[in-house]
Write an enzyme that holds these catalytic residues in place. Sequence first.
Site, PDB file in Angstrom:
ATOM      1  CG  ASP A   3      -5.785   0.671  -0.661  1.00 13.90           C
ATOM      2  OD1 ASP A   3      -4.973   1.629  -0.670  1.00 13.90           O
ATOM      3  OD2 ASP A   3      -5.683  -0.282   0.134  1.00 13.90           O
ATOM      4  CG  ASP A  56      -2.710   4.109  -1.524  1.00 13.96           C
ATOM      5  OD1 ASP A  56      -3.542   3.969  -2.448  1.00 13.96           O
ATOM      6  OD2 ASP A  56      -2.660   3.344  -0.539  1.00 13.96           O
ATOM      7  CB  SER A  63      -0.959  -0.041   1.194  1.00  6.11           C
ATOM      8  OG  SER A  63      -1.927   0.980   1.104  1.00  6.11           O
ATOM      9  CG  ASP A 106      -2.741  -0.462  -2.597  1.00  3.79           C
ATOM     10  OD1 ASP A 106      -2.679   0.693  -2.144  1.00  3.79           O
ATOM     11  OD2 ASP A 106      -3.312  -1.392  -1.994  1.00  3.79           O
TER      12      ASP A 106
END
Length: 557
Positions: free
Chosen positions: A303, A299, A147, A301
């Site tokens: 999410d 960010d 992440s 990834d």
Amino acid sequence: MTRQVRTAAEAWLAADPDPHTRAELETLVASAPGDAAAAGELERRFAARLRFGTAGLRAQLGAGPARMNRVMVRSATAAVMATLPPGARVVIGHDARRNSEVFAADAADFVASGGGEALLVGRVPTPVAAHAVRDLAADAGIVITASHNPPEDNGYKLYDASGAQIIPPADAAVEAHMSAAPLPPREAPAPSAGGSITEIGAAATEHYLAGIARRLQRAPQPQRPLRVVYTPLHGVGASVLLALFERLGLPAPVVVPTQAEPDGAFPTVTFPNPEEPGALDAAFALADRTGADLVIANDPDADRLAVAVPARGGWRRLTGDELGALLADCLLRRRAASAPGEPVLLAASVVSSQLLGPMAGGAGVAHAETLTGFKWIARAADGRPERLLFGYEEALGYATCDEVRDKDGISAAALAVQLASELEAEGSALLERLDEIHRCHGVHATGQVTLRLSPDEAAVATARLRSHPPGEIAGHLVTEVVDYSQPEGSLPPTDMLAFRLTGGDRVIVRPSGTEPKLKVYIETVEKVRGEDLGAARRRAQDRLGRIAGAVRPLATA
């Protein structure tokens, strides 16, 4: 170096298929007899195995069971397969971090060797992979990502058949299998009992886009389309976000060119987290040059979502709680216009602002607080008559519908731009709408103090506060102490304390589930007297600052 550590290190070397981490470990083992630092590093790496925290396994890359590496990914996947039915179907995705593609390939090999069907979605945003789990009626999902963590980290998120991240006791079952089983062999076993690997990336992305577009729908656009600047922060969100915006008829954002391509080295930022100071500087500079109305950021990834608006002297990033209130308000107004009788639920983590509660009450809908992490928020409506209309956590995570049972920075970005466009057409703006919310429900100022502590140090700090709670904080009386390690309503026990102060203010202390930190969340609540919103905000912010100054020595005493 103890004999036990040497034996464990030698067994690890025999199992490790990665020449880089083998060389790293061999150097440490060779140096340890005469080098206290090397011996200490070996002890730390082999003292304990990674545990499933708030969002799965996550740690710095390197050799040993306390780091992220190919052995850990293989071991975790073999353990997952041991908990699933024969022939289980497992979705596997990954981000663009170092070793993510290799880790995903290892996971696929061990799904197939366990007799399962590995469904590879490839390099995609985490929400796409999470959506695919339920869309394909898979038994589980694995996403290789760290992440927004530092560049040297990686991680392993695990989803169950519902499409949400695993919770107890599933995590404990996987960990038990990891502990009991020998290390996996260096050579990946061949597929067995019908095991297979299938690539499904394009179809999974299309199904995600269709599902989100159906939920958000195309909205009328203002006469002057908003000018939007977007950065994926060297992550994997850009292509899917641009495709969703096109499908919804939203203006294509201008992408920050130096951060547009996926790059696990994150060359233009020191910390790929849109919450961090400096992370959005390139986006702000481009927004100034292009006369943008809005800045949005995912960010790595994709999410999470950050949104910034023009302010006096530059740009102001909305806090996670402010954006959460705005998106919730948007969806509540849409529901009132189209389906006013539909039973729905607003959910937020306990450490997020309490503002969602009075907003839900004012709209006549249900509200729930959950533990930290979207594995809990996504389940807030499970077993209830309502559907999840909106869920969020203060760390920039939002679920704009229940299409994805996880936070989704891409659909949240689309909704944020839709909202800003609608307000523009009405002659308003995001900050003006936030003023209206605060006038109606009171100013809720939030902030956070983060202390860099090891997991053991953080646990000691909370234990000390639990046994000797303060009677006052910054001169404000503590009226109630809530210990979440004890059963609290429907919430499972967790290591967290809340101190409720006079007037509705609140301080929450918890060790991070993904990083070596102790986090302190502060909220001050100020009713708006008449129309003097500015004065109410100054009072709330002043109190917030004084409480923040008092909690640091309190937590580390």
